[in-house]
Design an enzyme around this catalytic site. Sequence first.
Site, PDB file in Angstrom:
ATOM      1  N   GLY A  12      39.814  54.426  27.339  1.00 38.37           N
ATOM      2  CA  GLY A  12      40.888  53.421  27.311  1.00 38.37           C
ATOM      3  C   GLY A  12      40.347  52.009  27.108  1.00 38.37           C
ATOM      4  O   GLY A  12      39.302  51.657  27.646  1.00 38.37           O
ATOM      5  N   THR A 145      36.739  49.976  33.195  1.00 37.93           N
ATOM      6  CA  THR A 145      37.983  50.714  33.400  1.00 37.93           C
ATOM      7  C   THR A 145      38.848  49.926  34.369  1.00 37.93           C
ATOM      8  O   THR A 145      38.330  49.424  35.377  1.00 37.93           O
ATOM      9  CB  THR A 145      37.774  52.137  33.958  1.00 37.93           C
ATOM     10  OG1 THR A 145      39.034  52.626  34.453  1.00 37.93           O
ATOM     11  CG2 THR A 145      36.766  52.222  35.085  1.00 37.93           C
ATOM     12  N   ASP A 147      40.704  51.181  36.319  1.00 40.64           N
ATOM     13  CA  ASP A 147      40.847  52.003  37.531  1.00 40.64           C
ATOM     14  C   ASP A 147      39.810  51.665  38.614  1.00 40.64           C
ATOM     15  O   ASP A 147      39.981  52.029  39.765  1.00 40.64           O
ATOM     16  CB  ASP A 147      40.714  53.497  37.187  1.00 40.64           C
ATOM     17  CG  ASP A 147      41.672  53.930  36.091  1.00 40.64           C
ATOM     18  OD1 ASP A 147      42.673  53.232  35.870  1.00 40.64           O
ATOM     19  OD2 ASP A 147      41.410  54.972  35.454  1.00 40.64           O
ATOM     20  N   ARG A 182      68.198  44.509  45.449  1.00 38.78           N
ATOM     21  CA  ARG A 182      67.833  45.879  45.070  1.00 38.78           C
ATOM     22  C   ARG A 182      66.441  46.271  45.577  1.00 38.78           C
ATOM     23  O   ARG A 182      65.631  45.417  45.906  1.00 38.78           O
ATOM     24  CB  ARG A 182      67.797  45.998  43.544  1.00 38.78           C
ATOM     25  CG  ARG A 182      69.149  46.093  42.920  1.00 38.78           C
ATOM     26  CD  ARG A 182      69.047  46.019  41.411  1.00 38.78           C
ATOM     27  NE  ARG A 182      70.343  46.280  40.805  1.00 38.78           N
ATOM     28  CZ  ARG A 182      70.654  45.952  39.561  1.00 38.78           C
ATOM     29  NH1 ARG A 182      69.775  45.344  38.794  1.00 38.78           N
ATOM     30  NH2 ARG A 182      71.848  46.237  39.077  1.00 38.78           N
ATOM     31  N   GLY A 190      45.804  53.818  37.349  1.00 35.59           N
ATOM     32  CA  GLY A 190      44.693  53.976  38.291  1.00 35.59           C
ATOM     33  C   GLY A 190      44.155  55.386  38.414  1.00 35.59           C
ATOM     34  O   GLY A 190      43.170  55.622  39.105  1.00 35.59           O
ATOM     35  N   ARG A 286      65.953  50.643  41.487  1.00 39.78           N
ATOM     36  CA  ARG A 286      65.556  50.613  40.076  1.00 39.78           C
ATOM     37  C   ARG A 286      64.064  50.939  39.985  1.00 39.78           C
ATOM     38  O   ARG A 286      63.318  50.757  40.941  1.00 39.78           O
ATOM     39  CB  ARG A 286      65.793  49.224  39.467  1.00 39.78           C
ATOM     40  CG  ARG A 286      67.244  48.836  39.347  1.00 39.78           C
ATOM     41  CD  ARG A 286      67.977  49.667  38.300  1.00 39.78           C
ATOM     42  NE  ARG A 286      69.349  49.230  38.096  1.00 39.78           N
ATOM     43  CZ  ARG A 286      70.389  49.670  38.782  1.00 39.78           C
ATOM     44  NH1 ARG A 286      70.211  50.570  39.748  1.00 39.78           N
ATOM     45  NH2 ARG A 286      71.612  49.238  38.524  1.00 39.78           N
TER      46      ARG A 286
HETATM   47  O1  F6P Z   1      41.548  55.136  32.714  1.00 41.07           O
HETATM   48  C1  F6P Z   1      42.317  54.041  32.360  1.00 41.07           C
HETATM   49  C2  F6P Z   1      43.754  54.407  32.221  1.00 41.07           C
HETATM   50  O2  F6P Z   1      44.486  53.234  31.907  1.00 41.07           O
HETATM   51  C3  F6P Z   1      44.375  55.122  33.408  1.00 41.07           C
HETATM   52  O3  F6P Z   1      44.714  54.246  34.462  1.00 41.07           O
HETATM   53  C4  F6P Z   1      45.560  55.812  32.773  1.00 41.07           C
HETATM   54  O4  F6P Z   1      45.945  56.936  33.502  1.00 41.07           O
HETATM   55  C5  F6P Z   1      45.003  56.216  31.430  1.00 41.07           C
HETATM   56  O5  F6P Z   1      43.935  55.320  31.150  1.00 41.07           O
HETATM   57  C6  F6P Z   1      46.004  56.159  30.295  1.00 41.07           C
HETATM   58  O6  F6P Z   1      45.406  56.663  29.143  1.00 41.07           O
HETATM   59  P1  F6P Z   1      45.932  56.473  27.655  1.00 41.07           P
HETATM   60  O7  F6P Z   1      45.692  55.048  27.263  1.00 41.07           O
HETATM   61  O8  F6P Z   1      45.122  57.407  26.849  1.00 41.07           O
HETATM   62  O9  F6P Z   1      47.410  56.783  27.671  1.00 41.07           O
END
Ligand code: F6P
Length: 367
Positions: A12, A145, A147, A182, A190, A286
């Site tokens: 990612g 990342t 995450d 709301r 993550g 929501r």
């Molecule tokens: O690992 C980074 C991340 O953004 C995660 O938090 C998320 O689950 C995943 O990548 C989403 O992946 P993609 O961009 O392939 O949809």
Amino acid sequence: MKVRVGVLSAGGDCPGINSAIHWLVYSAMDKDLVPRRGMMFEVLGIRDGWKGLIEVRPEKRDSKKEWTMPLDPDIVRTWDRYGGTRLGTTRINPFNPTDDKSDLIIENCKKLGLEALVVIGGFDNLGVAYKLYRKGLKTVGIPKTIDKDISETDYTLGFDSAVNIITADVDRLRITAGSHSRIFVVECMGRKAGWLALEAGEASGVPIILIPEHDFLIDRVVELLNKRKKSGKRYSIVLISEGAKPRGMEEIHEKRGRDGFGHYYLGGVGGFLAEEIQKKCDLEVRYVALRHLQRGGAPTAYDRRMGRKFGIAAIDMVVNEDFGRMVSLKHGEITSVPLKKALDRLHLVDVEKFYNTKDYKSLDQIL
Ligand code: F6P
């Protein structure tokens, strides 16, 4: 002697990658450092992550142009201020058991004249860098990342930018939530790690934070929301990590299946929870999933700085032949750690230390 180093980003995208590439190139090509290092560098950018090294036919000029990009300070001059990755990225697993491309990658690195390869990746792609190192390729890793789930480093590029985006979005939602009185359930990313929810939740002061490391009870969430309403609060925000789940249930994932590394794409638990809350109380609910907005936009100052430090450190590691290792931030200092150790396990939230399992919020320590 000219040493050619390759650099790629895989997995990612996130803000901070371009800054790492910018400073890696600046450091590699700094002429003042040549006498001390005893070597001069050339940097070759690889496009679209591992795909570039799989698809490239180094003997063909057009193919080389399509999949690689010689980098120099003029080319990367402004990259540091942009999010995403200018080199492109893909989620491809070169060690796919049914279609292993690792030998081809090593062969192509040789043909491209690469002495070393810097891999800017998350848990899975640094894992690929480690496996390639075990097969003889000289790799160095830079952790990125949103995450923040990689061990042996206090920071991974992109995290701070994502925390800032979530915080700003929660601020926006407060306005409409307050106007309408709301409940908003906000889902953030993550994967298996709750750092984004926890730290953005702390920054924005949301009352209820749900993380993957602790399974929650829907009834308890409803109870906490009712309590807030009774105490006169007009609105509430629940920040839930995509990997969080109610006790006794599995993670909720998207229908599009798994990525190249076998992981499900998570998403949807926020919508599920919003419906459950709505069924159990008369508050108006929501749901908003922040999804890829969290990875967009320009890097924060912190991500630019960390990109700078990680990029420069990666070249130092090539000079010192510290291969099979990853750049790391530990206790405020830049160092390096073996990839194997960094990838031993995911770096998850230590619930006992940081999370209040009764009231589903951050465990603020009294100092
Ligand atoms: O690992 C980074 C991340 O953004 C995660 O938090 C998320 O689950 C995943 O990548 C989403 O992946 P993609 O961009 O392939 O949809």
